[in-house]
Design an enzyme around this catalytic site. Structure first.
Site, PDB file in Angstrom:
ATOM      1  N   GLU A 197       9.432  -4.261  12.928  1.00  0.00           N
ATOM      2  CA  GLU A 197       9.085  -3.114  12.086  1.00  0.00           C
ATOM      3  C   GLU A 197       7.744  -2.574  12.563  1.00  0.00           C
ATOM      4  OE1 GLU A 197       7.716  -3.860   8.005  1.00  0.00           O
ATOM      5  OE2 GLU A 197       8.994  -2.201   7.364  1.00  0.00           O
ATOM      6  N   PHE A 202       0.814  -1.222   0.000  1.00  0.00           N
ATOM      7  CA  PHE A 202       0.000   0.000   0.000  1.00  0.00           C
ATOM      8  C   PHE A 202       0.844   1.267   0.000  1.00  0.00           C
ATOM      9  CE2 PHE A 202       0.956  -0.065   4.531  1.00  0.00           C
ATOM     10  CZ  PHE A 202       1.065   1.288   4.822  1.00  0.00           C
ATOM     11  N   CYS A 226       9.413   2.011   3.410  1.00  0.00           N
ATOM     12  CA  CYS A 226      10.322   0.905   3.719  1.00  0.00           C
ATOM     13  C   CYS A 226      11.733   1.423   3.935  1.00  0.00           C
ATOM     14  CB  CYS A 226      10.304  -0.118   2.606  1.00  0.00           C
ATOM     15  SG  CYS A 226      10.946   0.541   1.083  1.00  0.00           S
ATOM     16  N   LYS A 285      -1.273  -6.973  -9.183  1.00  0.00           N
ATOM     17  CA  LYS A 285      -2.225  -7.169  -8.080  1.00  0.00           C
ATOM     18  C   LYS A 285      -1.814  -6.143  -7.017  1.00  0.00           C
ATOM     19  CE  LYS A 285      -3.157  -8.463  -4.438  1.00  0.00           C
ATOM     20  NZ  LYS A 285      -3.612  -7.487  -3.406  1.00  0.00           N
ATOM     21  N   SER A 311       5.350  -7.028   3.273  1.00  0.00           N
ATOM     22  CA  SER A 311       5.935  -7.394   4.569  1.00  0.00           C
ATOM     23  C   SER A 311       6.717  -8.707   4.455  1.00  0.00           C
ATOM     24  CB  SER A 311       4.818  -7.508   5.606  1.00  0.00           C
ATOM     25  OG  SER A 311       3.874  -8.457   5.165  1.00  0.00           O
ATOM     26  N   GLU A 352      -4.937  -3.758  -1.707  1.00  0.00           N
ATOM     27  CA  GLU A 352      -6.386  -3.504  -1.671  1.00  0.00           C
ATOM     28  C   GLU A 352      -6.717  -2.222  -0.913  1.00  0.00           C
ATOM     29  OE1 GLU A 352      -4.538  -5.919  -0.447  1.00  0.00           O
ATOM     30  OE2 GLU A 352      -5.624  -7.191   0.962  1.00  0.00           O
ATOM     31  N   ARG A 353      -5.696  -1.597  -0.293  1.00  0.00           N
ATOM     32  CA  ARG A 353      -5.971  -0.363   0.452  1.00  0.00           C
ATOM     33  C   ARG A 353      -6.040   0.872  -0.453  1.00  0.00           C
ATOM     34  NH1 ARG A 353      -5.835  -1.995   5.498  1.00  0.00           N
ATOM     35  NH2 ARG A 353      -4.113  -3.199   6.371  1.00  0.00           N
TER      36      ARG A 353
HETATM   37  P1  NAD Z   1       1.551  -6.670   2.950  1.00  0.00           P
HETATM   38  O1  NAD Z   1       2.592  -7.729   3.033  1.00  0.00           O
HETATM   39  O2  NAD Z   1       0.428  -6.710   3.926  1.00  0.00           O
HETATM   40  O3  NAD Z   1       0.855  -6.687   1.492  1.00  0.00           O
HETATM   41  C1  NAD Z   1       1.608  -6.658   0.312  1.00  0.00           C
HETATM   42  C2  NAD Z   1       0.820  -7.338  -0.800  1.00  0.00           C
HETATM   43  O4  NAD Z   1       0.637  -8.714  -0.464  1.00  0.00           O
HETATM   44  C3  NAD Z   1      -0.567  -6.748  -1.004  1.00  0.00           C
HETATM   45  O5  NAD Z   1      -0.849  -6.697  -2.384  1.00  0.00           O
HETATM   46  C4  NAD Z   1      -1.475  -7.726  -0.286  1.00  0.00           C
HETATM   47  O6  NAD Z   1      -2.765  -7.786  -0.854  1.00  0.00           O
HETATM   48  C5  NAD Z   1      -0.744  -9.039  -0.470  1.00  0.00           C
HETATM   49  N1  NAD Z   1      -0.997  -9.979   0.635  1.00  0.00           N
HETATM   50  C6  NAD Z   1      -1.181  -9.672   1.938  1.00  0.00           C
HETATM   51  N2  NAD Z   1      -1.376 -10.783   2.657  1.00  0.00           N
HETATM   52  C7  NAD Z   1      -1.318 -11.830   1.794  1.00  0.00           C
HETATM   53  C8  NAD Z   1      -1.426 -13.244   1.947  1.00  0.00           C
HETATM   54  N3  NAD Z   1      -1.643 -13.812   3.137  1.00  0.00           N
HETATM   55  N4  NAD Z   1      -1.295 -14.019   0.863  1.00  0.00           N
HETATM   56  C9  NAD Z   1      -1.065 -13.458  -0.343  1.00  0.00           C
HETATM   57  N5  NAD Z   1      -0.957 -12.136  -0.551  1.00  0.00           N
HETATM   58  C10 NAD Z   1      -1.072 -11.313   0.513  1.00  0.00           C
HETATM   59  O7  NAD Z   1       2.319  -5.264   3.020  1.00  0.00           O
HETATM   60  P2  NAD Z   1       1.712  -3.798   3.129  1.00  0.00           P
HETATM   61  O8  NAD Z   1       1.186  -3.602   4.511  1.00  0.00           O
HETATM   62  O9  NAD Z   1       0.838  -3.497   1.978  1.00  0.00           O
HETATM   63  O10 NAD Z   1       3.046  -2.918   2.934  1.00  0.00           O
HETATM   64  C11 NAD Z   1       3.904  -2.590   3.987  1.00  0.00           C
HETATM   65  C12 NAD Z   1       5.116  -3.511   4.014  1.00  0.00           C
HETATM   66  O11 NAD Z   1       5.808  -3.458   2.776  1.00  0.00           O
HETATM   67  C13 NAD Z   1       6.139  -3.088   5.062  1.00  0.00           C
HETATM   68  O12 NAD Z   1       6.626  -4.245   5.696  1.00  0.00           O
HETATM   69  C14 NAD Z   1       7.239  -2.414   4.242  1.00  0.00           C
HETATM   70  O13 NAD Z   1       8.512  -2.422   4.829  1.00  0.00           O
HETATM   71  C15 NAD Z   1       7.207  -3.256   3.017  1.00  0.00           C
HETATM   72  N6  NAD Z   1       7.831  -2.584   1.890  1.00  0.00           N
HETATM   73  C16 NAD Z   1       9.054  -3.038   1.474  1.00  0.00           C
HETATM   74  C17 NAD Z   1       9.695  -2.408   0.425  1.00  0.00           C
HETATM   75  C18 NAD Z   1      11.025  -2.906  -0.061  1.00  0.00           C
HETATM   76  O14 NAD Z   1      11.416  -2.566  -1.169  1.00  0.00           O
HETATM   77  N7  NAD Z   1      11.730  -3.722   0.715  1.00  0.00           N
HETATM   78  C19 NAD Z   1       9.092  -1.319  -0.212  1.00  0.00           C
HETATM   79  C20 NAD Z   1       7.851  -0.886   0.246  1.00  0.00           C
HETATM   80  C21 NAD Z   1       7.224  -1.532   1.289  1.00  0.00           C
END
Ligand code: NAD
Length: 499
Positions: A384, A150, A282, A174, A227, A177-178
């Site tokens: 985090e 998101f 991040c 994909k 994450s 969803e937020r």
């Molecule tokens: P998230 O892991 O909750 O979601 C990321 C994506 O995965 C979304 O599209 C979500 O719909 C999908 N997803 C979530 N749960 C799932 C599941 N159980 N099975 C399959 N798909 C699933 O992350 P978020 O809250 O949207 O973003 C924040 C996180 O992203 C933080 O941990 C941040 O550090 C990380 N981030 C990392 C970088 C990097 O380059 N390392 C960059 C930006 C954000």
């Protein structure tokens, strides 16, 4: 009035048919602003079938023509910048200017990707053996998918799709969803720029959609950002289904402040990188490591003064330094961590709980929070938090500060503030973290370098954007050629050894 959003398949917006929806909020008001359809496995498979058809036409176009369409897309994004940034702020909550930055850092990667004709060139060796030439080709994979978080709803989808598309792949996004509306608009702009139908698709959904992308053998590669637990799951599941994957996870970025640093510069840098975008980056700095008691005392005093002037407010207000966090659940999680820090004995210098904003009482507000005297065993240090919470962990000397950065589970970004070239050079060379800043708090590499964290911050061997992205989104074919005029000596039964 709650709008109903859609998917984007085969060059047009397509309503969801699964009957399942999730709510998209306005984080400033806390109200639901739209309903997002969550795709069924069949809807995802249908998008993959369309993408397969579109990819053939797209890959047959020469790379220079594909690049022209990408550059046209960049023009269209610039023309629509204000509208896109407003939309982005309305679902994410970051300030309008920060939303523009999100979009800008995305299109920079598309601009870089327009160099595809050069980046896709193979190698050629003349006379590698007697009468034998060898050359290599970089060919697109086919249909590839991106699953994105998101916190950068424009930048990260474009980091993934720019190189993938330039290399001749079809892309299924994909998004989170937020905040799915900017990805849907980007899809329209790709079509307007002249991209054939089915080449860039947006499928909204949750685990069902993601698992279908992971399991369908027609999807050849998965680019994930989010994450760490989900990154690990995606990496393992993609590998189990024979796909290549690059999965980037969470972070806990440290900033070391040496006694010789310009402390005003360091304090300003910590405020911007710790609290900007409500800490939901991040590459945000969430741990400050001043070296020596005197440095720490001065730094904490300077941070405290600056925090008093920070303004938390609506995304579109010109004087807001940062906006709300993305969701009520995020606010609750962050507040739980603040309490855990207090219970563990850290000194709460500034408490961001209980902040309200006039006229926006329902918003997901968390104010800037500062902890001092944090120790390695506390959850506010280990985990985090992904919110506007900065922890100060005091180090006795440089070696201890370096060890803290290197031994943390995460290894995304890190910074050192110093005037001493020797310390900076030693730090950049020895620290076990993927991206390093010297007097730069958020060292996000520019588009033509690569972006990737180490340890629990990244899974896979190739980074995002830069030349690595073109390696990730292409497969190498190596051709060994001999023409009849080459040497004729009958059948050969041994492997040629040397030339
Ligand atoms: P998230 O892991 O909750 O979601 C990321 C994506 O995965 C979304 O599209 C979500 O719909 C999908 N997803 C979530 N749960 C799932 C599941 N159980 N099975 C399959 N798909 C699933 O992350 P978020 O809250 O949207 O973003 C924040 C996180 O992203 C933080 O941990 C941040 O550090 C990380 N981030 C990392 C970088 C990097 O380059 N390392 C960059 C930006 C954000």
């Amino acid at each position: 009035m709650v709008r109903e959003l859609s998917h984007y398949i085969d060059g047009q917006r397509v309503d969801g048919t699964s009957g399942r929806f999730s709510d998209v909020y306005d984080p400033c008001t806390g109200e639901v602003q739209s309903k997002l359809p969550l795709a069924s496995a069949d809807e995802v498979r249908n998008a993959i079938s369309n993408a397969e058809k579109g990819q053939l036409e797209w890959a047959a176009m020469n790379p220079q023509r594909r690049a022209r369409i990408l550059l046209k897309f960049v023009d269209l994004v610039n023309e629509n910048m204000d509208e896109l940034a407003t939309l982005l702020s309305s679902e994410h909550g970051k300030t309008f200017l920060d939303s523009k930055g999100d979009i800008q850092r995305g299109i920079e990667v598309v601009e870089f990707s327009a160099g595809a004709p050069h980046l896709l060139k193979g190698e050629f060796s003349d006379s590698a053996g007697q009468g034998i030439d060898v050359h290599s080709l970089r060919q697109p994979l086919g249909v590839v998918a991106g699953i994105t978080p998101f916190n950068f709803p424009a930048m990260i989808p474009l980091w993934k799709s720019g190189p993938a598309l330039a290399a001749g792949n079809a892309f299924i996004l994909k998004p989170s969803e937020r905040d799915p509306s900017v990805p849907l608009r980007l899809a329209e702009l790709f079509t307007e720029a002249g991209m054939p139908n089915g080449v860039f698709n947006v499928i909204n959904g949750d685990k069902e959609a993601v698992d279908t992308l992971l399991e369908d053998r027609r999807v050849k590669a998965i680019g994930f950002v989010g994450s760490t637990p989900i990154a690990q799951y995606i990496y393992a599941t993609a590998a189990a289904h024979g796909k290549r994957a690059q999965c980037f996870g969470g972070a806990k970025n440290h900033m070391v402040i040496m006694p010789d640093a310009d402390l005003d510069m360091a304090a300003d840098a910590l405020i911007g990188s710790g609290y900007g975008s409500a800490g939901e980056r991040c590459m945000a700095i969430s741990v400050a490591v001043p070296v020596g008691q005197e440095t720490a005392d001065q730094l904490v005093a300077k941070l405290g003064e600056r925090i008093k002037d920070l303004k938390v407010g609506p995304s579109m207000a010109k004087d807001s330094d940062f906006g709300p966090v993305v969701a009520a659940s995020a606010k609750e999680r962050i507040e739980r961590y603040i309490q855990a820090g207090v219970d563990a004995g850290a000194t709460l210098v500034t408490d961001g709980r209980g902040v309200t904003v006039d006229g926006y009482e329902g918003g997901f507000w968390v104010g800037p929070t500062l902890f001092d005297n944090v120790t390695k065993d506390m959850s506010i240090y280990k985990d985090e938090i992904f919110g506007p919470v900065l922890s100060v962990l005091r180090a006795a000397d440089y070696e201890e500060a370096l060890r803290l950065c290197s031994e943390h589970e995460f290894g995304n970004g890190v910074a050192i503030f110093t005037r001493d070239g020797d310390s900076a050079r030693d730090f950049a060379s020895r620290v076990e973290v993927g991206m390093v800043g010297v007097n730069v708090p958020i060292p996000v590499p520019i588009a033509y370098y690569t972006f990737g964290g180490w340890k629990a911050s990244g899974f896979g061997d190739l980074n995002q954007h830069g030349a690595d992205a073109f390696r990730f989104y292409t497969k190498t074919k190596t051709v060994t050629t001999r023409w009849p005029s080459g040497i004729r000596q009958g059948a050969s039964f041994v492997m040629p050894a040397g030339s």
